[in-house]
Scaffold this motif. Structure first.
Motif, short mmCIF file in Angstrom:
data_model
loop_
_atom_site.label_atom_id
_atom_site.label_comp_id
_atom_site.label_asym_id
_atom_site.label_seq_id
_atom_site.Cartn_x
_atom_site.Cartn_y
_atom_site.Cartn_z
N THR A 1 41.18 44.66 35.67
CA THR A 1 40.68 44.12 36.94
C THR A 1 41.50 44.60 38.13
O THR A 1 41.19 44.26 39.27
CB THR A 1 40.72 42.58 36.90
N VAL A 2 42.55 45.40 37.86
CA VAL A 2 43.45 45.87 38.93
C VAL A 2 43.11 47.31 39.27
O VAL A 2 42.88 48.13 38.37
CB VAL A 2 44.92 45.76 38.48
N ASP A 3 43.07 47.62 40.55
CA ASP A 3 42.86 49.00 40.99
C ASP A 3 44.01 49.84 40.45
O ASP A 3 45.18 49.59 40.79
CB ASP A 3 42.82 49.07 42.51
N PRO A 4 43.74 50.84 39.59
CA PRO A 4 44.84 51.60 38.99
C PRO A 4 45.70 52.32 40.02
O PRO A 4 46.86 52.64 39.75
CB PRO A 4 44.13 52.58 38.05
N ARG A 5 45.14 52.57 41.21
CA ARG A 5 45.93 53.24 42.24
C ARG A 5 47.08 52.37 42.74
O ARG A 5 48.01 52.86 43.38
CB ARG A 5 45.03 53.65 43.41
N ALA A 6 47.01 51.07 42.42
CA ALA A 6 48.10 50.18 42.81
C ALA A 6 49.41 50.55 42.14
O ALA A 6 50.50 50.20 42.62
CB ALA A 6 47.73 48.73 42.47
N ALA A 7 49.31 51.29 41.01
CA ALA A 7 50.53 51.70 40.31
C ALA A 7 51.39 52.61 41.16
O ALA A 7 52.61 52.72 40.93
CB ALA A 7 50.17 52.39 38.99
N ALA A 8 50.81 53.28 42.15
CA ALA A 8 51.58 54.21 42.98
C ALA A 8 52.72 53.51 43.70
O ALA A 8 53.78 54.10 43.94
CB ALA A 8 50.65 54.89 43.98
N ALA A 9 52.52 52.24 44.04
CA ALA A 9 53.56 51.51 44.78
C ALA A 9 54.81 51.28 43.93
O ALA A 9 55.89 51.03 44.48
CB ALA A 9 53.00 50.18 45.26
N TYR A 10 54.68 51.39 42.63
CA TYR A 10 55.81 51.11 41.74
C TYR A 10 56.15 52.36 40.90
O TYR A 10 56.68 52.25 39.80
CB TYR A 10 55.47 49.95 40.80
N ARG A 11 55.83 53.53 41.45
CA ARG A 11 55.88 54.73 40.61
C ARG A 11 57.29 55.06 40.10
O ARG A 11 57.43 55.68 39.04
CB ARG A 11 55.29 55.93 41.33
#
Length: 719
Positions: free
Chosen positions: A542-552
């Motif tokens: 349910t999470v936009d996978p692009r959100a992972a960029a903030a914690y790369r």
């Protein structure tokens, strides 16, 4: 595409044993060196001294203990003698064709049988075996535990009524991948980059460092895609070393591509085997004694034994068992593992012998195998992690229609030709080794997994991407998998049907850790809509996978997996082959028309790739049974003819299925290997079907048209 590339061509020897005269080498090098475009001629007279490989690399692996171009001795036909480097491939090839030398010819031993009957005597002065072995013994009875076995007491004389005692032989087989072995070596100061067609980049770097006498961290090996291998590209071969030496000598990148002919002498092969199998059984077909003795061959410069008796140790219950292997050092190129090593030629002997025993007992061949089913690993005493062979038998027989098989040979005809039905058991070990995986999350949130493994055309990168995406909870288009670079975390060679279990475990561990870290970041970030949530309730889908960029930064790391706990259980894959053949005895043609295979290989991650692997393995075994052999002249060790391979016209109708019982005891994704087992048992199934069609019991591979033709009777009854 490397700027400033020069091209190298190998010159090879033409006798099986002897010595090249120094004067002729010097003369040839001078003549070739003046040819158009030639930059350098590398010979034993000017090749820099190369190091020796460490013992641990040459004991279990077919790596050569004689450094290339280290002296003027000749150990086999096709040994590398010189490397010609020129500005173009055409100039290099033309110049190499001018390199002719004189030989002092010595007696050669070119078959194991010759060594067995006439062993070479040591030289009185040096103590070295006269045929030039670089290893201590010319004929070795191997005593390694994994290759010898003896258990139980032999049956009492006269107790058992049924006996099979026969010899089975298999010839030299060539790997013959589509892509030729090819190397580009490039020096940048003291740093060496090697682009190679290999499936052993980590080990190749170690071996190259030993030969060249430089630290491993100064070598990088790149092999992103390999166009087929089957065993021929699982080790470091001598042309790779020579390419690196030549590149350093000319001060520019050098490319060396083996010719198709050179592939037969320079990248390994399946060696000949001579296998004596003795089965003794009670009247009801219960096996009471099994013996399997293998005589095979290796070169004078490497240690390798084709382990043909391994399957016999575990496949059928037998109170008394003896398995042995003997290996002769002969004047021939170094053999190596080839698809289904040991099991493919070994199961030909064992499974044809089992068929012969069934015939003597007047028991259906399938029923005899069921009666002698082994419920546990007889060698170790361990239970199987998962064995469903009886289910393979049942499902395969049902799909094939085995119940309608007439017991008497020559009972089936179709269109004026004989028809026969045969079957065999397939088996191959389940393996897993340690491996590493790196994860990099980029500025777009795309996640890249990488490992120093290889893509040899079987779909490794596809399956690893599936494992990563599924475990991490990401869409598959947000994940990629890279391989084939020794700079990536270490992984073993891609062979022995271990890559999916081995590298897949590392990818699983990395993706699982990535998922845990991502969820922890989401619930711990005050700016995240999931801040403070229970991690167990977070659905990454349910999470936009692009959100992972903030914690790369925290989502980029390396991890590894071990070989798992293999101490309490035995890991083995099983299967059953059923086939139909048509034999036209007028022209000696055997055609495989129909094939049913049922495999028990753990969890199936990608059914299409898995089916294709077994289909390829069966085709491989079909070639082994009916076509493939390198026809050597035993006196000269020179090839005499062509090498025949199966083509699309030889393809039967395939019915391939999997039981799909996950084996989580071996690895966290539940898989066992698929690449090798498809070939194992195939030649025996074909030979058994041919016996059913013709009544001929053929024990030597390949089965040729001369074996199958009925005698032609001339007028008056003369044949």
């Amino acid at each position: 595409d490397v700027p400033g590339l020069a091209h190298a061509v190998l010159v090879q020897t033409e006798i099986p044993h002897g010595r090249v005269t120094e004067e002729s080498v010097r003369r040839a090098a001078e003549q070739v060196g003046s040819a158009s475009g030639v930059l350098h001629v590398l010979t034993p007279l000017n090749c820099p001294a190369l190091g020796q490989l460490p013992h641990e690399l040459t004991f279990d692996l077919p790596l050569e203990r004689r450094p290339p171009l280290s002296d003027l001795t000749v150990q086999h036909v096709g040994q590398h003698l010189a490397v010609v480097v020129a500005d173009t491939l055409e100039n290099a090839a033309a110049a190499a064709s001018l390199f002719t030398v004189d030989y002092d010819v010595l007696p050669a031993q070119t078959t194991a049988r010759a060594v067995l009957t006439e062993p070479a005597a040591p030289d009185e002065e040096s103590g070295r075996i006269r045929h030039g072995s670089y290893l201590p013994d010319h004929f070795v009875k191997l005593d390694e535990e994994k290759l010898q076995d003896r258990r139980g007491e032999p049956p009492e004389r006269g107790r058992s009524a049924l006996r099979v005692d026969a010899r089975y032989t298999t010839p030299v087989n060539a790997h013959y991948p589509i892509e030729l072995s090819a190397t580009i070596a490039e020096w940048n100061g003291e740093q060496l980059t090697v682009h190679d067609s290999t499936r052993w980049i980590a080990g190749e770097r170690t071996a190259l460092a030993a030969y060249l006498g430089i630290p491993e961290d100064r070598i990088r090996v790149l092999s992103p895609l390999v166009g087929g291998a089957f065993g021929s590209k699982s080790f470091l071969w001598m042309h790779v070393v020579l390419c690196a030496v030549a590149a350093r000598a000319v001060g520019r990148p050098v490319k060396l591509v083996l010719t198709r002919d050179q592939m037969f002498t320079s990248t390994g092969h399946r060696p000949r085997t001579e296998q004596d199998v003795r089965l003794i059984a009670d009247e009801d077909g219960t096996i009471v004694s099994t013996e399997h003795h293998t005589l095979t061959e290796t070169s004078t410069v490497a240690h390798f034994c084709e382990p043909a008796g391994l399957s016999t140790r575990i496949l059928y219950a037998s109170p008394h068992l003896v398995v042995s292997h003997r290996t002769a050092r002969i004047n021939a190129p170094t053999p190596c593992f080839m698809r289904g090593p040991g099991e493919a030629p070994g199961l030909f002997a064992l499974e044809v012998a089992i068929d012969e025993l069934a015939e003597r007992a007047r028991i259906d061949p399938l029923e005899l195998r069921i009666r002698n089913h082994a419920d546990a690993d007889q060698t170790s005493g361990k239970p199987w992690s998962g064995k469903h062979l009886l289910q393979c038998y049942q499902e395969g027989a049902d799909r094939f229609g085995w119940k309608d098989r007439p017991a008497v040979p020559r009972s089936l005809q179709r269109g004026g030709v004989q028809v026969g039905w045969g079957m065999s058991t397939a088996t191959y070990p389940g393996r897993r080794m340690p491996a590493g995986c790196r994860v990099v999350t980029d500025a777009d949130g795309h996640v890249e997994f990488s490992s120093a493994t290889h893509e040899v055309g079987n779909g490794v990168r596809t399956v690893m991407t599936q494992v990563a995406a599924d475990t991490a909870g990401l869409p598959i288009d947000r994940v990629s998998f890279l391989s084939g670079d020794s700079a990536f975390p270490a992984a073993p060679y891609s062979g022995a049907s271990q890559t999916t279990a081995t590298v897949g475990s590392a990818v699983f561990a990395a993706a699982d850790e990535w998922r845990r870290r991502f969820i922890a970041a989401l619930v711990g970030d005050a700016d995240s809509p999931l801040f403070g949530a229970d991690p167990a309730t977070v659905d990454i889908g349910t999470v936009d996978p692009r959100a992972a960029a903030a914690y790369r930064e925290r989502l980029s790391f390396s991890t590894s997996s071990d070989s798992g706990d293999q101490s309490t259980q035995a890991f083995q894959s099983f299967g059953a082959h059923f086939c139909e053949v048509e034999v036209d005895e007028q022209i000696g043609r055997a055609s495989v028309t129909r094939w049913v295979a049922v495999m028990d290989c753990g969890r199936v991650l990608n059914p299409k790739l898995a089916r294709n692997q077994v289909m390829g393995g069966i085709t491989f075994g079909l070639g082994m049974a009916l076509l493939e052999q390198v026809p050597y002249d035993d006196a000269t060790a020179l090839p005499l003819g062509e090498y025949y391979l199966p083509t699309h016209a030889d393809r039967p109708d395939f019915d391939i299925s999997f039981l799909d019982h996950p084996d989580f005891h071996l690895d966290p994704i539940g898989v066992r290997g698929i690449g090798e087992i498809g070939t194992c048992g195939v030649p025996a199934a074909i030979a058994n079907a041919i016996h059913h069609a013709t009544g001929k019991r053929l024990r030597d591979l390949p089965i040729t048209l001369e074996d199958l033709m009925i005698p032609f009777e001339q007028p008056g009854g003369a044949a």
